[in-house]
Design an enzyme around this catalytic site. Sequence first.
Site, short mmCIF file in Angstrom:
data_model
loop_
_atom_site.label_atom_id
_atom_site.label_comp_id
_atom_site.label_asym_id
_atom_site.label_seq_id
_atom_site.Cartn_x
_atom_site.Cartn_y
_atom_site.Cartn_z
N ASP A 49 116.02 -21.83 -12.10
CA ASP A 49 114.56 -22.07 -12.87
C ASP A 49 114.76 -23.51 -13.55
OD1 ASP A 49 112.27 -22.00 -14.10
OD2 ASP A 49 112.19 -19.83 -14.55
N TYR B 142 97.55 -35.40 -13.52
CA TYR B 142 98.59 -35.79 -12.50
C TYR B 142 98.92 -37.40 -12.64
CZ TYR B 142 100.25 -37.05 -7.73
OH TYR B 142 100.90 -37.21 -6.62
#
Length: 292
Positions: free
Chosen positions: A74, A181
């Site tokens: 992770d 983004y």
Amino acid sequence: MAALHGRSAIVAGGSRGAGAGVARALGSAGATVYVTGRTVRGGQPPLDGAAGTVDDTAAEVTRRGGCGIAAPCDHTDDAQVEGLFARVQQEQGRLDLLVNAVWGGNELPSLQADWGRPCWQQQQGPAAGWEAMFTAGVRPALIASYHAARLMAAQGSGLVVNVTYAFPGDKAGTYLGHLLYDLAKVSLSRLAFGLAEELRPHGAAALALSPGHMRTERVLQHFGTDEQHWQEEPGLAGSESPEYLGRAVAALAADPNVLRRSGQVLLVGELARQYGFTDIDGTQPPPFVPPL
């Protein structure tokens, strides 16, 4: 002998999508590839059910002639990331390549619906986008790059590649259509630039690499098609497989003069012509420029 035989690589975010395409191409080139990500066989699938695990990708790397090593990690957990790099150093004695393809933005449910809308009109506020694109995107690239740079500076060689998005001929000035983004992708490119400045005196390189419109598992799922029938979908015209990106990474990693490209934002479609590689169907898709 394959071009990357004996080289060791970490592909961060290699379960599926861009990362899986890179890992497969590196396997074809003979590299030892640590495939990282959260999705493992028998574990919890992604929220959207997209296919792919670190185990599947690692097995494909090995099938192609490389050495695939599934390394569940992770990348939002710093201790797990530190352990990953310590493992690679212990098992391989060096790290030749890091590819940062971790990206949580695709799991943001409102991303498509909010595309092109001003930030104040989007369904979810900036906090949700920040978590998906920075906490699970830019930050993992920063932490992984820190560990990779420490190893590469000590050994006097290596390459860090950040997967980003950019336009041909205008690699920083065109707005990408979604505030967070855009900010995240520019941050990944700038991270590569800054890292390149610090690594250059030590003989290692860092750069940002932009694919075009990729036919990832999620994209094919969105269009209701698959890799065998995508040509029937007009919305996928001019698209490229994730392995096109992977072949660009393999070409860069095998280039003894890659240091001259350090700090740059490079486009896969341009590198295909410079290095002479093709996509899996034998074509050379040019850099993709979507209508904004």
